[in-house]
Design a protein around this motif. Structure first.
Motif, PDB file in Angstrom:
ATOM      1  N   ALA A  14     -81.815  11.356  69.144  1.00 25.32           N
ATOM      2  CA  ALA A  14     -82.575  10.863  70.297  1.00 25.32           C
ATOM      3  C   ALA A  14     -83.221  12.009  71.064  1.00 25.32           C
ATOM      4  O   ALA A  14     -84.373  11.907  71.508  1.00 25.32           O
ATOM      5  CB  ALA A  14     -81.663  10.051  71.212  1.00 25.32           C
ATOM      6  N   LEU A  15     -82.490  13.107  71.235  1.00 21.57           N
ATOM      7  CA  LEU A  15     -83.036  14.245  71.980  1.00 21.57           C
ATOM      8  C   LEU A  15     -84.246  14.842  71.273  1.00 21.57           C
ATOM      9  O   LEU A  15     -85.196  15.300  71.929  1.00 21.57           O
ATOM     10  CB  LEU A  15     -81.968  15.320  72.178  1.00 21.57           C
ATOM     11  CG  LEU A  15     -80.781  14.959  73.075  1.00 21.57           C
ATOM     12  CD1 LEU A  15     -79.851  16.159  73.223  1.00 21.57           C
ATOM     13  CD2 LEU A  15     -81.229  14.465  74.435  1.00 21.57           C
ATOM     14  N   GLY A  16     -84.235  14.841  69.955  1.00 24.16           N
ATOM     15  CA  GLY A  16     -85.397  15.329  69.210  1.00 24.16           C
ATOM     16  C   GLY A  16     -86.639  14.505  69.508  1.00 24.16           C
ATOM     17  O   GLY A  16     -87.738  15.057  69.679  1.00 24.16           O
ATOM     18  N   LEU A 120     -87.493   8.067  85.584  1.00 31.22           N
ATOM     19  CA  LEU A 120     -86.963   8.418  84.273  1.00 31.22           C
ATOM     20  C   LEU A 120     -86.189   7.203  83.777  1.00 31.22           C
ATOM     21  O   LEU A 120     -85.196   6.799  84.398  1.00 31.22           O
ATOM     22  CB  LEU A 120     -86.042   9.635  84.365  1.00 31.22           C
ATOM     23  CG  LEU A 120     -86.618  10.903  85.000  1.00 31.22           C
ATOM     24  CD1 LEU A 120     -85.593  12.034  84.924  1.00 31.22           C
ATOM     25  CD2 LEU A 120     -87.923  11.312  84.359  1.00 31.22           C
ATOM     26  N   LEU A 121     -86.633   6.610  82.689  1.00 32.45           N
ATOM     27  CA  LEU A 121     -86.119   5.324  82.231  1.00 32.45           C
ATOM     28  C   LEU A 121     -85.763   5.369  80.756  1.00 32.45           C
ATOM     29  O   LEU A 121     -86.337   6.142  79.993  1.00 32.45           O
ATOM     30  CB  LEU A 121     -87.163   4.223  82.454  1.00 32.45           C
ATOM     31  CG  LEU A 121     -87.734   4.102  83.867  1.00 32.45           C
ATOM     32  CD1 LEU A 121     -89.023   3.289  83.849  1.00 32.45           C
ATOM     33  CD2 LEU A 121     -86.709   3.449  84.779  1.00 32.45           C
ATOM     34  N   ALA A 122     -84.822   4.494  80.366  1.00 32.23           N
ATOM     35  CA  ALA A 122     -84.512   4.344  78.949  1.00 32.23           C
ATOM     36  C   ALA A 122     -84.963   2.977  78.452  1.00 32.23           C
ATOM     37  O   ALA A 122     -84.628   2.585  77.340  1.00 32.23           O
ATOM     38  CB  ALA A 122     -83.023   4.533  78.702  1.00 32.23           C
ATOM     39  N   MET A 158     -84.095  15.673  79.809  1.00 27.92           N
ATOM     40  CA  MET A 158     -85.442  15.507  80.354  1.00 27.92           C
ATOM     41  C   MET A 158     -85.657  16.416  81.558  1.00 27.92           C
ATOM     42  O   MET A 158     -86.671  17.112  81.658  1.00 27.92           O
ATOM     43  CB  MET A 158     -85.675  14.042  80.746  1.00 27.92           C
ATOM     44  CG  MET A 158     -85.727  13.091  79.559  1.00 27.92           C
ATOM     45  SD  MET A 158     -85.861  11.350  80.058  1.00 27.92           S
ATOM     46  CE  MET A 158     -87.613  11.261  80.467  1.00 27.92           C
ATOM     47  N   GLY A 159     -84.691  16.425  82.486  1.00 27.97           N
ATOM     48  CA  GLY A 159     -84.830  17.277  83.658  1.00 27.97           C
ATOM     49  C   GLY A 159     -84.843  18.748  83.294  1.00 27.97           C
ATOM     50  O   GLY A 159     -85.650  19.525  83.823  1.00 27.97           O
ATOM     51  N   ALA A 160     -83.956  19.144  82.377  1.00 21.13           N
ATOM     52  CA  ALA A 160     -83.894  20.547  81.971  1.00 21.13           C
ATOM     53  C   ALA A 160     -85.188  20.980  81.293  1.00 21.13           C
ATOM     54  O   ALA A 160     -85.736  22.053  81.583  1.00 21.13           O
ATOM     55  CB  ALA A 160     -82.700  20.759  81.032  1.00 21.13           C
TER      56      ALA A 160
END
Length: 341
Positions: A14-16, A120-122, A158-160
């Motif tokens: 997911a992070l990718g 910021l949403l999923a 996302m924030g980082a």
């Protein structure tokens, strides 16, 4: 197989996708980052994440930032009007439907607060997304389980990523990419350690971390409360000596995110072990920490990037402990995926 476990295992995939998504939308995102002040707002897990994102913004974004619980704003919107006016307010929500977040935004606007809204949403096509000037949606990171794991890790990422790129922090950007690329190997090692820790006779957890990881540590404690349903707390590393340490003992699991593994941190580890606690030290690069449960990511990372593998260790340990406590990690009693007032 539990949904929670599947979602934890899907974290790096997911992070990718999130990294690619943020890169594609960067020109649009960057236009919202030059605000005078930022206010990060959430509920539960997303409020914990709001604290870390506010710290990241303060330390790397060149703009003052605060974090507030949406319920606090809802009850005291008039008192927060000046704090929110002319600020960029970032709402964090898995579903985009949590009523406290929506009502908090409506309340601020009803008092005449002039603000720019980022969400910021999923989840896509949500009420909160429709109320925002910029909605960043990552549906591939949406957790179906009641307890959030992959989703909160994604929000932190996302924030980082956003503030590291905005501040030209290439070391953190490289570290975030490396975390994704090496995630599979680390996941196996962290899961092995979690399986070893779960049967031990601890009945409460404490998560220790500093700086950008403060809110993430609070989320780490929350995942123990929700997933294996054991009491848990978080504290700053050295500050734990100022009272909380009196309750530590053989029934306490301590997970600590080390910074530079310096003498002050190593002395703290010795003190915690002397209390009889089960102590687990996390570091980025390999470190010489004798007579201690220790896991390293395997490569040097900036402190901001360390948060990803650290929260994963908390999630895996809480999940493995749920098999011991008998708690349902997917649907804990008395908790819903999102709260409606």
């Amino acid at each position: 197989m539990d949904i929670t476990y599947k979602e934890i295992q899907d974290t790096f995939n997911a992070l990718g996708k999130t990294e690619a998504y943020l890169s594609e939308r960067w020109s649009e995102i960057s236009g919202f980052l030059s605000g005078k002040r930022f206010l990060f707002v959430g509920c539960g897990s997303s409020f914990s994440l709001a604290k870390s994102l506010a710290a990241i913004c303060n330390m790397h974004g060149g703009a003052p930032a605060s974090a507030l619980a949406a319920g606090d704003i809802l009850l005291h919107a008039g008192r927060y009007k000046e704090m929110a006016s002319d600020a960029t307010v970032v709402f964090i929500s898995r579903s985009g439907r949590t009523s406290e977040l929506i009502k908090a935004l409506e309340a601020l606007r009803s008092f005449g607060a002039s603000l720019t809204v980022i969400s910021l949403l999923a989840a896509e096509d949500s009420p909160l997304g429709g109320m925002s000037d910029l909605a960043l949606c990552t549906p591939w990171a949406f957790d179906e389980s009641v307890c959030q794991t992959r989703t909160v890790t994604n929000f932190y990422f996302m924030g980082a990523y956003i503030w590291a790129r905005y501040s030209d922090d290439q070391d953190t950007l490289d570290g975030l990419s490396q975390v994704i690329q090496s995630g599979s190997d680390y996941m196996k090692r962290a899961e092995k350690l979690a399986k070893e820790l779960a049967p031990l006779q601890w009945s409460r957890a404490v998560v220790l971390a500093d700086a950008e990881l403060e809110g993430l540590a609070e989320e780490g404690a929350l995942v123990f409360k929700e997933v294996c349903q054991l009491p848990a707390n978080y504290y700053h590393c050295l500050d734990v000596r100022h009272g909380p340490i009196v309750l530590f003992g053989q029934q306490t699991l301590v997970l600590i995110a080390l910074g530079e593994s310096n003498e002050l941190e190593l002395n703290l580890l010795a003190d915690l072990k002397a209390k009889g606690s089960v102590v687990v030290a996390f570091s980025d690069a390999a470190a010489d920490i004798p007579d201690m449960n220790h896991i390293s990511y395997g490569h040097p990372l900036t402190h901001m990037a360390r948060g990803i593998p650290f929260i994963l260790l908390c999630q895996l340990t809480a999940y493995e402990k749920s098999k011991v406590t008998g708690a349902n990690p997917d649907q804990p009693t008395g908790l819903d995926s999102w709260i409606a007032l």
